[in-house]
Design an enzyme around this catalytic site. Structure first.
Site, PDB file in Angstrom:
ATOM      1  N   ILE A 149       0.847  -1.197   0.000  1.00  0.00           N
ATOM      2  CA  ILE A 149       0.000   0.000   0.000  1.00  0.00           C
ATOM      3  C   ILE A 149       0.882   1.245   0.000  1.00  0.00           C
ATOM      4  CG2 ILE A 149      -1.705   1.359   1.275  1.00  0.00           C
ATOM      5  CD1 ILE A 149      -2.879  -1.197   2.352  1.00  0.00           C
ATOM      6  N   HIS A 150       0.585   2.147  -0.931  1.00  0.00           N
ATOM      7  CA  HIS A 150       1.232   3.456  -1.023  1.00  0.00           C
ATOM      8  C   HIS A 150       0.186   4.419  -1.577  1.00  0.00           C
ATOM      9  CE1 HIS A 150       1.710   2.705  -5.368  1.00  0.00           C
ATOM     10  NE2 HIS A 150       2.039   1.480  -4.990  1.00  0.00           N
ATOM     11  N   GLY A 151       0.553   5.628  -1.889  1.00  0.00           N
ATOM     12  CA  GLY A 151      -0.404   6.657  -2.293  1.00  0.00           C
ATOM     13  C   GLY A 151      -1.378   6.238  -3.371  1.00  0.00           C
TER      14      GLY A 151
END
Length: 165
Positions: A12-14
């Protein structure tokens, strides 16, 4: 129902937290990762990175498959994230190819610590180990809808075309 199973080495990232849930119409992100399922600090960080855009569940691969097989879960549109193609293949196989609309091999092999000379570079965001290349080939042979699309506004490329190049 799994709207998308994304392979992303950062989990999970931006982009994953902010753009994909809305684009896919999902309210749940499932991180299917054996290491993260055992690391409470990593679980907290993954959940904090989403902050209200979706509910985050972290499961090991076997636990994720059991979750997806639960009749209650089959009516919930989910976005699933793994960090290796072989984990996507394990989930696909564990579900007998059912319940997965699309597999998106987006970003993989850049941060795993494996020497780049031991990988096949598909493009700048995909470097496959032999095991991941074999898993991708198995997915394609099994009839999975496998694409490469980093962000929702990008064109989705058929992964079979990328492997041929």
């Amino acid at each position: 129902m799994i709207k998308e199973l994304r392979v992303d080495d950062r989990l999970i990232h931006g982009q994953v937290a902010l753009t994909w849930p809305g684009h896919l119409g999902t309210s749940h992100i499932v991180v299917a990762n054996d290491a993260a399922s055992k690391n409470e600090m990593q679980q907290s960080a993954l959940k904090m990175s989403v902050q209200g855009t979706a509910k985050v569940l972290v499961r090991d691969i076997t636990g994720a498959i059991k979750l997806f097989q639960n009749p209650k879960a089959q009516n919930i549109p989910m976005f699933v994230v793994v960090n290796q193609v072989k984990d996507a293949e394990r989930i696909f196989t564990g579900l007998n190819g059912q319940q997965i609309e699309r597999i998106n091999i987006a970003n993989v092999g850049r941060f795993d610590g494996i020497d780049k000379s031991l990988k096949t570079e598909i493009n700048g965001s995909i470097l496959l180990t032999a095991a991941d290349k074999e898993a991708a080939t198995k997915l394609l042979k099994a009839g999975a809808n496998v694409v490469h699309q980093v962000i929702p506004t990008d064109k989705a490329d058929k992964f079979s075309n990328l492997l041929k190049e």
